[in-house]
Structures are given as C-alpha cells and as structure tokens.
Design a protein around this motif. Structure first.
Motif, short mmCIF file in Angstrom:
data_model
loop_
_atom_site.label_atom_id
_atom_site.label_comp_id
_atom_site.label_asym_id
_atom_site.label_seq_id
_atom_site.Cartn_x
_atom_site.Cartn_y
_atom_site.Cartn_z
N GLN A 658 -15.07 -12.58 18.83
CA GLN A 658 -14.01 -11.71 19.31
C GLN A 658 -12.71 -12.49 19.48
N ARG A 659 -11.60 -11.75 19.49
CA ARG A 659 -10.33 -12.33 19.93
C ARG A 659 -9.48 -11.23 20.55
N ASN A 660 -8.59 -11.67 21.40
CA ASN A 660 -7.72 -10.73 22.10
C ASN A 660 -6.41 -10.59 21.33
N HIS A 661 -6.14 -9.38 20.86
CA HIS A 661 -4.91 -9.11 20.12
C HIS A 661 -4.07 -8.11 20.90
N GLN A 662 -3.03 -8.63 21.56
CA GLN A 662 -2.11 -7.80 22.34
C GLN A 662 -2.87 -6.95 23.36
N GLY A 663 -3.82 -7.59 24.04
CA GLY A 663 -4.57 -6.92 25.10
C GLY A 663 -5.77 -6.13 24.62
N GLU A 664 -6.01 -6.11 23.32
CA GLU A 664 -7.14 -5.36 22.77
C GLU A 664 -8.15 -6.32 22.16
N ILE A 665 -9.44 -6.12 22.45
CA ILE A 665 -10.51 -6.95 21.87
C ILE A 665 -10.78 -6.47 20.45
N ILE A 666 -10.61 -7.38 19.49
CA ILE A 666 -10.88 -7.05 18.09
C ILE A 666 -11.80 -8.11 17.48
N PHE A 667 -12.30 -7.84 16.28
CA PHE A 667 -13.12 -8.82 15.58
C PHE A 667 -12.26 -10.02 15.17
N ASP A 668 -12.80 -11.22 15.35
CA ASP A 668 -12.21 -12.40 14.75
C ASP A 668 -12.91 -12.59 13.40
N LYS A 669 -12.36 -11.97 12.38
CA LYS A 669 -13.04 -11.91 11.08
C LYS A 669 -13.21 -13.29 10.46
N LYS A 670 -12.24 -14.18 10.69
CA LYS A 670 -12.36 -15.53 10.15
C LYS A 670 -13.56 -16.25 10.74
N ARG A 671 -13.73 -16.12 12.06
CA ARG A 671 -14.86 -16.80 12.70
C ARG A 671 -16.20 -16.18 12.27
N VAL A 672 -16.24 -14.88 12.08
CA VAL A 672 -17.48 -14.25 11.62
C VAL A 672 -17.93 -14.89 10.31
N LEU A 673 -17.01 -15.01 9.36
CA LEU A 673 -17.37 -15.58 8.06
C LEU A 673 -17.67 -17.07 8.16
N ARG A 674 -16.87 -17.81 8.93
CA ARG A 674 -17.06 -19.27 8.97
C ARG A 674 -18.30 -19.67 9.75
N PHE A 675 -18.65 -18.94 10.80
CA PHE A 675 -19.82 -19.31 11.60
C PHE A 675 -21.12 -18.74 11.03
N THR A 676 -21.03 -17.91 10.01
CA THR A 676 -22.24 -17.42 9.33
C THR A 676 -22.40 -18.05 7.96
N ALA A 677 -21.28 -18.16 7.22
CA ALA A 677 -21.35 -18.63 5.83
C ALA A 677 -20.66 -19.96 5.59
N GLY A 678 -19.95 -20.48 6.59
CA GLY A 678 -19.26 -21.76 6.40
C GLY A 678 -18.23 -21.68 5.29
N TYR A 679 -18.23 -22.70 4.43
CA TYR A 679 -17.32 -22.70 3.28
C TYR A 679 -17.96 -22.01 2.08
N GLY A 680 -19.28 -21.71 2.17
CA GLY A 680 -19.89 -20.89 1.15
C GLY A 680 -20.86 -21.63 0.24
N LEU A 681 -20.95 -21.14 -0.98
CA LEU A 681 -21.91 -21.58 -1.98
C LEU A 681 -21.24 -22.58 -2.93
N PRO A 682 -21.74 -23.83 -3.05
CA PRO A 682 -21.12 -24.81 -3.93
C PRO A 682 -21.32 -24.45 -5.40
N ASN A 683 -20.43 -24.99 -6.24
CA ASN A 683 -20.50 -24.77 -7.68
C ASN A 683 -20.58 -26.13 -8.38
N VAL A 684 -21.64 -26.35 -9.14
CA VAL A 684 -21.91 -27.68 -9.67
C VAL A 684 -20.84 -28.11 -10.67
N ASP A 685 -20.31 -27.19 -11.47
CA ASP A 685 -19.28 -27.56 -12.44
C ASP A 685 -18.00 -27.99 -11.72
#
Length: 875
Positions: A658-685
C-alpha cells in the motif's frame, strides 16, 4: 559479439561534507530528566549485580537506551560514551540502541549525568546536553528481549544462542570464551560455536532450568530455535517412457582446469546416474553425525544437480556437460531426530525395542548416559552381546546429527570447495519453513552467507521457498483466490536464508497450463496458473531493509487441482505442469517430474556458471549484474496483477503493498511487482551476447586501487550517438549495479556501506561533478534536488526508492526520437554512502544501449570506450 568493458572517468575523489546536529532540538528540564535517568540506571546496576552474584556471571552492564524520535546518534556522542566507559554494541532502530560496559559501576557516566542534572555550564550550555537531551528512557536488556518468538519445550532441546557483537574479532572471541566458561560452570552442554566479526552464535543442548540460566546472561543478545532444512514434500513421478539408449552423452568438453563448477548443497547426489558420469567433481558429507554417506536417499539433491548441470533438462537431446557439479550433503531429505533415525534403522534390521529400552536410548541422546550403559543395563538382559554391540554402533551413527551449526556447515563447504577447486557458485535450494522473514535483521544462516560472499567473492543462489495454499484455504477456493492471497497472507513471505542480502533469491514460474493425462490415469487435473505466471506456491518478499526479493524468477512448475476422489491441491506432479530432472533410483527411470522453487534456483546457478565459462575473469558482482540486466517481468504476471488492481480493495492487502496518495490508500503497484517477481525472468542471449543494435558495457571494480572509498563517487561517460538517438522506435538504456559490502547483525544498518547510482543527461561533466561533490554522502532527506527532473533519467517501472534498498539494483530508461536533444554523452554516477564500514567498496556496473532498428552501434561504442577518459576539474 562479446560484451565491452568500459572504465570510469579518472578524477580525484571528493570526501563528503557532514551535516551538523543541534541537540537544542530536544529541550529538557535537566534536573528533572537527570533524576529520572539516574534512578533508572542505578536500579539496573543493582539488578545486574544481583544477577551476577546469583549465577556467578562476570559483572557486565547492558543498557537499552530509547532515543527521542528523529534524534541522531552522532560520532561525537558515541565517542563521549566511550569516555564514560560505555560502548554501542547494537542499534535496533534509529530510536533504540544498546550500550555495554565492562565496569558495572560506570562511575564516569554517573559523574557526567550528575553534572548535567546539576546544570553545570560549559561553553554557554549545560554540560553533556548533546547526550542526555536525546535520551528518552533507559531500561535493562531483559530475558524477555532475549527470548522473543522462542518456542520453549519442557524436554531437553537444542537452542542457538546469539551473543552481542563487539568491534573486533578478537573481542568477540574473548567474550565467547567467557560465555562458554560460564555455561560450563553450570554444566550446560555446548555443541558448537561460530565466531566472526558480524555474528556470534553458540548451539547448546539444554533443559528448561538450564535455559532459564542462559537467558539471564549479560552477553546474550537473543536465543532462537535451531533452523531446520525444509524441502518440498511432493511426490515426484518417474518418466518411464525414455531409456538411456535413446540419449547421446558426451562429457569430453569438461576440463578440470577451465570448466566452471557449481556446488549443490542438498540431500546428496546419485553419483551413479548415467548422465552425471564424469560430471561430479567431488563429493563430501557436512553433517554433524558420522552415519551418513554422500548418496541421495531422498532424490531432491539429484534433481537439483541435474538442472545445475544442464539447465532445462529434456528427454530428447544430446547431453554435453560443460559444468562440473560438487556434492555437499547437509541432510538426508527431512528434519528427523537422531533418536528416530536410530530406532528406524534398528527396526529395519529386525530389532524391535521395548518402551523401556527406547527410553534408555533417548537418555543416551540427551547425554544422560554414555554408550556403555547398553552393555550393562538390565533393560537389555536377554539381548546377545553381539546385538548390543550392533545397537551401540547404530546409536553412535546418529549422535550429534543436529549439533553442528549451519553457519559452520556453510563456512566449511565454501572453504573446502573454493580452496580445492575454485568453486564460486553455490546452489542452496533449502530453507527453514519455521523462520518466515517479515522484516528486521537476518539470522545467522543468512548472515554467514553474506559474510562468505563478501570474503570469498562467491555467489549463493537460493530458492524463495514453497508455501502451500491448501494449509489456509479449501482446495476449491485456491483458483478463485490466486494471486490475491499472495498480497494478503503473512505466511507467504520468503524464509531464511532467502533473505540473505548478497545472495540471489529465485522465485518460481508456472511452465505450462496444459496438463498431460495418460490414458491409464483416472484423474482430471485443473491447472491454476497459466504459463509465465507466478507459481501458486512461490514465496514473495521483501528482503532485509525492504529490498527487492526475490530478485529473479525461473520455471519451477506448479501444482493443480485434482478431483480423482475429491477436490484437492495435488502433491503429485503433473507431467505437463512440472519440471523434468534426474531420478535418484538405481533401478527404474533415469528421469522424473517434480515442482517447487527448489528447481527454479538451479537454473539461475546454471546461468551464472555459463557466464563464468564465457567471461572467466568476472567477479560475482558482475555475474549478478548481468543476470539482473537481462531479466524482465513476464507479461503473464503483469496482466494477472493488473486485473487484480481493478477489483481488489487496496486496504485489504498487506501494508507492504500500500501507499498513501493524498490521504487515500492505494496500491503500490511497483512494490507488488518487485516483491513478487523481482527483476523477472533472465534471458540467456542477453546475458552472454551483444549485437549491433544492443550493446552491453560492463565495469568490474575489484582492485583496492579502483574501489570506492567511503562517501565518494565514480562517474562514467556513456556514449549516446546521434544515430542511436535518431533510430526509429523506442531507445532503451538499462543499468544494473551489484556490490558486496561488509555486514553486521547488531547494527541498525546491516550493510556497512551503501551504493546507488543515477543517470544524468543534458549536463556537462563539470556540472555533474561539481553538484555531486557537494551533495555526495548526505542522507536522502538532507540532499538537495541535484538537477531538474528532465535531466535525471528516472525509471518509472522500478523506482529509485525501491531499487536503492538492495545490493543488486537495476533501472530501465526509455526515450523516443523526440527526446534526442540532450547531447552525445550521458553520465552515470555511482555513489558510496558510509554507514559503519571503513573498507573501500568494489562493485560491478552493467549498461546496455538498445534499439529496435538495425544500426551499426557496436563498433562505434567499442571504439569510444577503448579510449580511457580523464577529466581535469578547475579548482
């Protein structure tokens, strides 16, 4: 084409300008406040003397000091405390520190407090106000502090006792020996100990009354239950349709002098597997008991080893290994007591013991009797002499199985395989399911992994761990609640040691959404996830200091809903949804299917070894940076969470999302993706090759001469040519930074040094240099805005605030042809901020320039970066 090496601009380093601290911000009535502090401290001294007399402990004083909010513990205040006979041994938070004194009476401190209380004036102000004004309260470090979250048993149990950390190794060792002597005076059994500059832990085997003595000792920081190796307990299925005659095997590429190696720390490896012939470089058991060989009785280690060696295992391919595998066996598949293992082996040999006989053997494992009692005790009357001897052998085989500390296991493994074979990658598909990381500081297991990676320049790759959702919900609800439960439950977080700051932590992806059902199988499997979505069991972050964890993802497969008899979350892998690897059976199939984050991590280990094979001189910082640079979050994860954001109430999820945006609780979408998927799937090439339209540059800072000093910075000139800026479509600059600082468990800042980076455009080198020379080293809240926003290349996908928390950082900056008027050179600034370490800091920087249009970029960049850059600054 090979990646290109580039170097920092050669300039003199600038030391930071330290800010001032004004103790007047915390005005106090010095007489009233002094009386309160004096009363608290003198009471603690008296209580400590009583404890010392009662248990015959050396008389030390431990003070837990709560500071006023936003107070700063300056170096000057710390120096003053030293003159008062007190040293800071722990900073639990910004507002809580712990002080230690060898002289329990602390006369200098009490004298200074008396002067402050009486209002003595020095240079126009009350003396010592810089110290006493910022203190809110003083209390003892109590037995409650030492036993938080401890599960206590009425039986004799193993416990890990953490001691306070002092300034030097020799001081830590001295206090450890003192503590051991005090335990021995109470006949408390010491099993093992680990002493370093960052963590001191001692394993004891103690009864409840003995534990009551230990938790009163002044040198004890915390007491914890011992960690347990946890591996997924699903029921792997064999792939019986392929035989070894269908496969071509050639190990001629392996070279003991040049081929890289991966050490698999696990349940052992089946060395007789036909596709591992000549691949196992060495094999050794690192368990506390002597009754185990290096064979894999469980199957987990062999499966992991196969992926480490070959990457994506396939049943219809040529097997041509290029990586050696080292076998470090640390357990036999699951956490089972030595007593249970002993009784089980005796039963397998036809010896069924009476209750009284089992009770006596239990007392032997509790060290109440020695082995000779088997030969003389009346409970064994009627048992032959030969059988009693055999029982003794079996008992001794499992004695001490859990008496060796995991930190010592890890240290011995690295020292053995690094010293003898130069092994630098260590796969640890293990964790302690009882130690879910919800924040705070790492425990000893994670801490020693960080220590080893700093000292030896090695890399640990760790699985994020497995969470089974059927433990918290009905099977039929799993599909409808996925992935919502990942954002709501506190049980889904990563487990020790996946929060190791310097290690790579790997989460799991679903590999398919098409289950395979053979005609003779009476099941109807329902997949829960689609390919490239997060596996239903994959644990999520954050890591220490709210850093990004897990950093990377790979395919670990997934379970499914099985309605054979009733709806259930299946423990049996489905061939279409699971990962293929090697079987550990001497007879039967050479392959099997399984699922779990355990089998995602070894592919990342495999990629790390492939990097070493192509670029053998790179540091592990550079290996990590290349892996992170190459990774992207799969579209499946983005899509799944995006749909959730539209329907889910943000107030219903964990506050880390969560994050507080102008007094309203909203999703922190960046943290959702980073704390679940990190930087993601590596590519060998992307990891291994540059191309004409995608050029990868790297700087690997390893020598003491080149490393960053505390509170200084390096600047890199990044050539951004007109033809690159004018190319059609989106232009991409990606940067990854990795570093391996000193760590210390009992510091508020676990990391001794913090690095971060910025990408600046549209400014000259002199402008960049002068601005950073005045601002570098300051805390974020004290920094001025360095440049207008348009000159700072911010990453909208990740965000500086999130990436700067960890030791592996990445950004991706995109721009169009319209935004091409910022000149031919961009500048990357790598900043060093000192926390407590005085060591110079090495790091690796990876940068890529990429465009969709085919342009001849590689040669132009190569020509430019091969020319060293030196700048002269006007003074």
């Amino acid at each position: 084409m090979e990646h290109l090496k580039f170097t920092k601009i050669e300039i003199d380093e600038i030391q930071r300008r330290k800010g001032n601290f004004n103790p007047q911000n915390f005005k106090k009535d010095h007489e009233e406040h002094g009386n309160v502090l004096n009363y608290s401290v003198t009471n603690i001294i008296e209580q400590s003397k009583q404890t010392s007399d009662k248990f015959h402990f050396s008389p030390h004083l431990i003070l837990k000091v709560e500071l006023e909010e936003k107070a700063m513990l300056s170096e000057g205040v710390k120096d003053k405390l030293l003159t008062f006979g007190l040293k800071v041994i722990d900073e639990e938070s910004k507002e809580l520190m712990v002080l230690f004194a060898d002289n329990i009476d602390i006369p200098e401190f009490l004298s200074g407090l008396e002067k402050y209380k009486n209002g003595e004036i020095a240079t126009k102000h009350v003396v010592h106000r810089d110290l006493f004004n910022i203190i809110k309260s003083v209390s003892p470090w109590s037995s409650v502090d030492r036993t938080q979250n401890l599960r206590i048993s009425d039986l004799k149990e193993y416990y890990d006792v953490y001691l306070w950390i002092f300034d030097t190794y020799s001081e830590n060792l001295e206090k450890t020996n003192e503590f051991k002597g005090e335990l021995q005076s109470h006949n408390i059994r010491i099993c093992d100990s680990y002493v370093s500059t960052s963590v001191v832990v001692i394993r004891i085997h103690a009864t409840l009354p003995e534990l009551d003595i230990v938790k009163e000792n002044f040198l004890v920081y915390q007491i914890q239950n011992i960690p347990e190796y946890s591996i997924i307990r699903c029921k792997a299925i064999e792939e019986k349709s392929i035989s070894i005659s269908d496969i071509e095997f050639d190990n001629s590429e392996l070279d003991p002098d040049t081929s890289p190696s991966i050490c698999v720390i696990d349940s052992g490896i089946f060395k007789g597997h036909p596709l591992l012939q000549g691949v196992i470089g060495d094999s050794k058991v690192f368990m506390g008991a002597s009754g185990f060989d290096d064979h894999d009785n469980d199957g987990h280690g062999t499966m992991v080893a196969s992926i480490c060696a070959y990457g994506d295992v396939s049943s219809d391919r040529l097997y041509k290994p290029e990586i050696y595998i080292m076998n470090a066996k640390v357990h036999d598949g699951e956490y089972t007591s030595g007593f249970d293992l002993c009784i089980s082996e005796l039963r397998e040999n036809g010896i069924n013991l009476s209750f009284e006989q089992q009770l006596l053997i239990g007392d032997i494992y509790d060290r109440k009797y020695d082995l000779d009692v088997i030969m003389t005790n009346s409970d064994f009357d009627g048992v032959t002499h030969e059988r009693r001897r055999f029982i003794q052998v079996v008992i001794s085989r499992y004695m001490g199985i859990y008496e060796k500390l995991i930190p010592n296991q890890m240290k011995e493994i690295v020292e053995y395989f690094y010293s003898n074979y130069g092994c630098r990658v260590y796969n640890l598909s293990q964790g302690d399911k009882n130690q879910i990381f919800s924040g705070g500081k790492p425990n000893a297991w994670s801490c020693v992994l960080d220590e080893l990676q700093h000292e030896y320049d090695v890399l640990f790759v760790i699985s994020a761990g497995n969470y089974f959702p059927e433990e918290d919900m009905q099977p039929e609800d799993i599909q409808s609640n996925y992935p919502e439960y990942l954002l709501k439950s506190s049980k889904v977080y990563i487990i020790e040691p996946a929060n190791s700051t310097l290690s790579l932590t790997v989460g799991s992806l679903a590999i398919n959404d098409l289950p395979v059902v053979y005609k003779d199988e009476n099941i109807t499997p329902f997949p829960i996830t689609k390919k490239n979505e997060l596996s239903t069991f994959s644990r999520i972050g954050y890591g220490s200091n709210k850093s990004i964890k897990p950093e990377l993802l790979y395919y670990g497969g997934d379970s499914h809903i099985d309605n054979t008899f009733e709806m259930k979350y299946s423990q049996f892998p489905n061939r279409g949804l699971s990962i293929l690897g090697f079987n550990n059976k001497i007879t039967g199939s050479i392959f099997k299917f399984d699922f779990g984050s355990s089998f995602a991590a070894p592919y990342i280990s495999h990629l790390a070894a492939k990097i070493m094979n192509k670029y053998p001189t790179l540091s592990m910082n550079a290996v990590k940076a290349l892996l992170a640079y190459s990774a992207n979050v799969p579209k499946g994860i983005n899509d799944r969470f995006s749909s959730l954001f539209d329907t889910l109430d943000p107030k219903s999820v964990s506050d880390r999302f969560q994050r507080n945006h102008q007094g309203e609780i909203i999703f922190d979408k960046k943290r959702v993706l980073r704390f679940t998927a990190g930087y993601g799937l590596p590519n060998v090439d992307r990891i291994l090759e540059s191309h004409n339209n995608r050029v990868v540059l790297y700087s690997d800072i390893v020598s003491d001469e080149d490393k960053l000093s505390s509170d200084t910075f390096h600047i890199y000139e990044l050539p951004v040519f007109p033809e690159f800026r004018a190319a059609k479509g989106t232009k991409i600059i990606e940067i990854a930074l990795a570093y391996n600082p000193e760590v210390r468990k009992t510091r508020m800042d676990y990391l001794g040094t913090i690095l971060n980076f910025e990408l600046i455009r549209g400014k000259s080198f002199e402008e960049v240099y002068q601005v950073y020379a005045t601002q570098n080293g300051k805390s974020e809240e004290d920094k001025l805005e360095l440049f207008d926003k348009k000159f700072r290349c911010d990453c909208k996908i990740i965000g500086k605030e999130i990436r700067n928390k960890g030791t592996l950082q990445k950004m991706r900056f995109e721009f169009s042809s319209k935004a091409n008027d910022y000149g031919d050179n961009y500048y990357i600034v790598v900043n060093s901020v000192k926390k407590w370490s005085n060591k110079k800091q090495g790091y690796a920087l990876v940068v890529s320039l990429e465009t969709n249009e085919e342009i001849e970029l590689y040669q132009r960049v190569k020509t430019r970066v091969e020319q060293p850059v030196r700048k002269r600054i006007r003074t």
